[in-house]
Scaffold this motif. Structure first.
Motif, PDB file in Angstrom:
ATOM      1  N   VAL A 211      16.524 -20.230   7.615  1.00  0.00           N
ATOM      2  CA  VAL A 211      17.385 -19.762   6.525  1.00  0.00           C
ATOM      3  C   VAL A 211      18.594 -19.009   7.072  1.00  0.00           C
ATOM      4  O   VAL A 211      19.694 -19.077   6.498  1.00  0.00           O
ATOM      5  N   SER A 212      18.420 -18.324   8.202  1.00  0.00           N
ATOM      6  CA  SER A 212      19.557 -17.627   8.807  1.00  0.00           C
ATOM      7  C   SER A 212      20.636 -18.611   9.245  1.00  0.00           C
ATOM      8  O   SER A 212      21.838 -18.349   9.089  1.00  0.00           O
ATOM      9  N   GLU A 213      20.211 -19.749   9.807  1.00  0.00           N
ATOM     10  CA  GLU A 213      21.180 -20.765  10.211  1.00  0.00           C
ATOM     11  C   GLU A 213      21.916 -21.342   9.004  1.00  0.00           C
ATOM     12  O   GLU A 213      23.122 -21.590   9.046  1.00  0.00           O
ATOM     13  N   VAL A 214      21.188 -21.570   7.917  1.00  0.00           N
ATOM     14  CA  VAL A 214      21.819 -22.108   6.711  1.00  0.00           C
ATOM     15  C   VAL A 214      22.778 -21.082   6.116  1.00  0.00           C
ATOM     16  O   VAL A 214      23.891 -21.422   5.674  1.00  0.00           O
ATOM     17  N   VAL A 215      22.382 -19.818   6.101  1.00  0.00           N
ATOM     18  CA  VAL A 215      23.269 -18.762   5.602  1.00  0.00           C
ATOM     19  C   VAL A 215      24.529 -18.678   6.470  1.00  0.00           C
ATOM     20  O   VAL A 215      25.650 -18.541   5.955  1.00  0.00           O
ATOM     21  N   ALA A 216      24.368 -18.753   7.785  1.00  0.00           N
ATOM     22  CA  ALA A 216      25.532 -18.708   8.678  1.00  0.00           C
ATOM     23  C   ALA A 216      26.473 -19.872   8.401  1.00  0.00           C
ATOM     24  O   ALA A 216      27.704 -19.703   8.396  1.00  0.00           O
ATOM     25  N   ASN A 217      25.910 -21.056   8.162  1.00  0.00           N
ATOM     26  CA  ASN A 217      26.750 -22.209   7.812  1.00  0.00           C
ATOM     27  C   ASN A 217      27.546 -21.949   6.542  1.00  0.00           C
ATOM     28  O   ASN A 217      28.729 -22.312   6.437  1.00  0.00           O
ATOM     29  N   ALA A 218      26.888 -21.326   5.551  1.00  0.00           N
ATOM     30  CA  ALA A 218      27.568 -21.063   4.283  1.00  0.00           C
ATOM     31  C   ALA A 218      28.752 -20.123   4.478  1.00  0.00           C
ATOM     32  O   ALA A 218      29.818 -20.315   3.873  1.00  0.00           O
ATOM     33  N   PHE A 219      28.581 -19.096   5.321  1.00  0.00           N
ATOM     34  CA  PHE A 219      29.674 -18.158   5.565  1.00  0.00           C
ATOM     35  C   PHE A 219      30.771 -18.774   6.421  1.00  0.00           C
ATOM     36  O   PHE A 219      31.964 -18.548   6.181  1.00  0.00           O
ATOM     37  N   ARG A 220      30.378 -19.553   7.440  1.00  0.00           N
ATOM     38  CA  ARG A 220      31.371 -20.047   8.403  1.00  0.00           C
ATOM     39  C   ARG A 220      32.073 -21.314   7.948  1.00  0.00           C
ATOM     40  O   ARG A 220      33.254 -21.527   8.239  1.00  0.00           O
ATOM     41  N   HIS A 221      31.343 -22.170   7.257  1.00  0.00           N
ATOM     42  CA  HIS A 221      31.915 -23.471   6.893  1.00  0.00           C
ATOM     43  C   HIS A 221      32.089 -23.659   5.393  1.00  0.00           C
ATOM     44  O   HIS A 221      32.755 -24.604   4.969  1.00  0.00           O
ATOM     45  N   GLY A 222      31.493 -22.784   4.603  1.00  0.00           N
ATOM     46  CA  GLY A 222      31.618 -22.860   3.160  1.00  0.00           C
ATOM     47  C   GLY A 222      32.665 -21.893   2.646  1.00  0.00           C
ATOM     48  O   GLY A 222      33.573 -21.479   3.366  1.00  0.00           O
ATOM     49  N   VAL A 223      32.510 -21.550   1.383  1.00  0.00           N
ATOM     50  CA  VAL A 223      33.451 -20.633   0.735  1.00  0.00           C
ATOM     51  C   VAL A 223      32.652 -19.470   0.146  1.00  0.00           C
ATOM     52  O   VAL A 223      31.987 -19.640  -0.877  1.00  0.00           O
ATOM     53  N   PRO A 224      32.658 -18.276   0.796  1.00  0.00           N
ATOM     54  CA  PRO A 224      31.932 -17.125   0.260  1.00  0.00           C
ATOM     55  C   PRO A 224      32.555 -16.678  -1.080  1.00  0.00           C
ATOM     56  O   PRO A 224      33.695 -17.055  -1.391  1.00  0.00           O
ATOM     57  N   PRO A 225      31.811 -15.860  -1.857  1.00  0.00           N
ATOM     58  CA  PRO A 225      30.535 -15.232  -1.529  1.00  0.00           C
ATOM     59  C   PRO A 225      29.385 -16.232  -1.517  1.00  0.00           C
ATOM     60  O   PRO A 225      29.489 -17.323  -2.085  1.00  0.00           O
ATOM     61  N   VAL A 226      28.286 -15.811  -0.890  1.00  0.00           N
ATOM     62  CA  VAL A 226      27.120 -16.665  -0.703  1.00  0.00           C
ATOM     63  C   VAL A 226      25.955 -16.116  -1.529  1.00  0.00           C
ATOM     64  O   VAL A 226      25.736 -14.903  -1.569  1.00  0.00           O
ATOM     65  N   SER A 227      25.243 -17.009  -2.181  1.00  0.00           N
ATOM     66  CA  SER A 227      24.090 -16.604  -2.985  1.00  0.00           C
ATOM     67  C   SER A 227      22.795 -16.994  -2.275  1.00  0.00           C
ATOM     68  O   SER A 227      22.768 -17.910  -1.450  1.00  0.00           O
ATOM     69  N   ALA A 228      21.716 -16.294  -2.614  1.00  0.00           N
ATOM     70  CA  ALA A 228      20.399 -16.606  -2.054  1.00  0.00           C
ATOM     71  C   ALA A 228      19.332 -16.285  -3.092  1.00  0.00           C
ATOM     72  O   ALA A 228      19.361 -15.220  -3.710  1.00  0.00           O
ATOM     73  N   ARG A 229      18.410 -17.226  -3.261  1.00  0.00           N
ATOM     74  CA  ARG A 229      17.241 -16.990  -4.113  1.00  0.00           C
ATOM     75  C   ARG A 229      16.010 -17.465  -3.364  1.00  0.00           C
ATOM     76  O   ARG A 229      16.039 -18.499  -2.690  1.00  0.00           O
TER      77      ARG A 229
END
Length: 298
Positions: A211-229
């Protein structure tokens, strides 16, 4: 390839010579993706690491096939001949992962010097799985006759796979972060929630890595803010990571490292997630892209 209870030798011969799974001059015999029970001696090789990859997730099976291809490069023909039988299991969610592996492997290994025969036993497999073979394989063998499949389109098949809702999602999530702006903070909150609700410490480490890798992808390659459930219940865990990007929609992402075998270049986030979770889906969410991870718990 569908196998209707015919003798294995007859099914292999339908593919012509040299037949997959049989050692030919200059070729390399591949291992089966799962145990292939043929004859009374099958039990003797059921757990042999060069023959069977039992309970192996898709990225590892694809990696092992690529290793066989690399070894075969030093032989006379350079070809690998492989017979495989996927463990589809007895539930729709496991059928889905088996068919997803078939689609991904046939797309990613297309054009390689690989002759593969995938066995589908129509006496035991559900119609849904049998029908999927036409979309995930370029050629099929039915009752000894070999034919091309006009329905073959692995990427389209992967995009239309349904995502099952798990019973644990009917309860409130144990963690709900609607808009994180700091990567380290969200990683810390996910680690705390996993530690509080998953008893196996080694499993906590694996799940947190993914999940840490997926979260890092969201911040680095996506568009923050990032959500998590995060939902955790008896025998099941589901985690959804979302951001506001929408351009990334490759259904084959994560079945192999993004930059090939050189892991030093990165690109391992979704690959690690697929190695450590039972199910990984890239979905359109209400605000952008959602990566959904689900797995069994002991």
């Amino acid at each position: 390839t569908r196998w209707r209870g015919r003798p294995l030798s007859a099914t292999l011969q339908a593919l012509g010579n040299p037949v997959p799974g049989c050692r030919a001059p200059g070729g390399l015999l591949g291992c089966a993706v799962s145990v292939l029970r043929v004859g009374l001696r099958a039990g003797a090789v059921e757990h042999h690491p060069r023959i069977c990859l039992l309970d192996t997730r898709a990225p590892d099976a694809i990696t092992e096939t690529r290793r066989l291809l690399a070894r075969a490069g030093g032989t006379g023909s350079g070809w690998v001949r492989l017979v495989g039988q996927v463990q589809f299991g007895d539930q729709p969610r496991t059928w889905r992962e088996g068919t997803r592996y078939e689609a991904a492997s046939n797309a990613l290994l297309a054009g390689q010097p690989l002759a593969a025969l995938c066995l589908y036993d129509s006496r035991t497999l559900p119609d849904e799985v049998l029908r999927s073979a036409r979309a995930t394989h370029s050629e099929i063998v039915v009752d000894g006759a070999r034919e091309s499949s006009p329905e073959f389109d692995p990427a389209a098949f992967l995009r239309r796979l349904p995502v099952p809702r798990e019973p644990v999602e009917d309860r409130a999530p144990v963690l709900d972060v609607p808009a994180a702006t700091v990567l380290a903070d969200l990683r810390h909150r996910l680690a705390a929630a996993l530690s509080a609700h998953v008893a196996d410490r080694d499993l906590v480490d694996d799940l947190h890595l993914a999940v840490s890798e997926v979260v890092a992808n969201a911040f680095r390659h996506g568009v923050p803010p990032v959500s998590a459930r995060l939902w955790v219940g008896p025998g099941q865990l589901v985690c959804e990571i979302g951001d506001h990007g929408s351009a990334f929609a490759d259904p084959l992402a994560g079945f192999q490292p993004a930059h090939g075998p050189d892991l030093g270049r990165g690109g391992m986030g979704l690959w690690l997630a697929r190695k450590l979770f039972d199910h990984v889906d890239l979905l359109p969410g209400p605000g952008g892209l959602v990566v959904r991870l689900a797995t069994r718990l002991p």
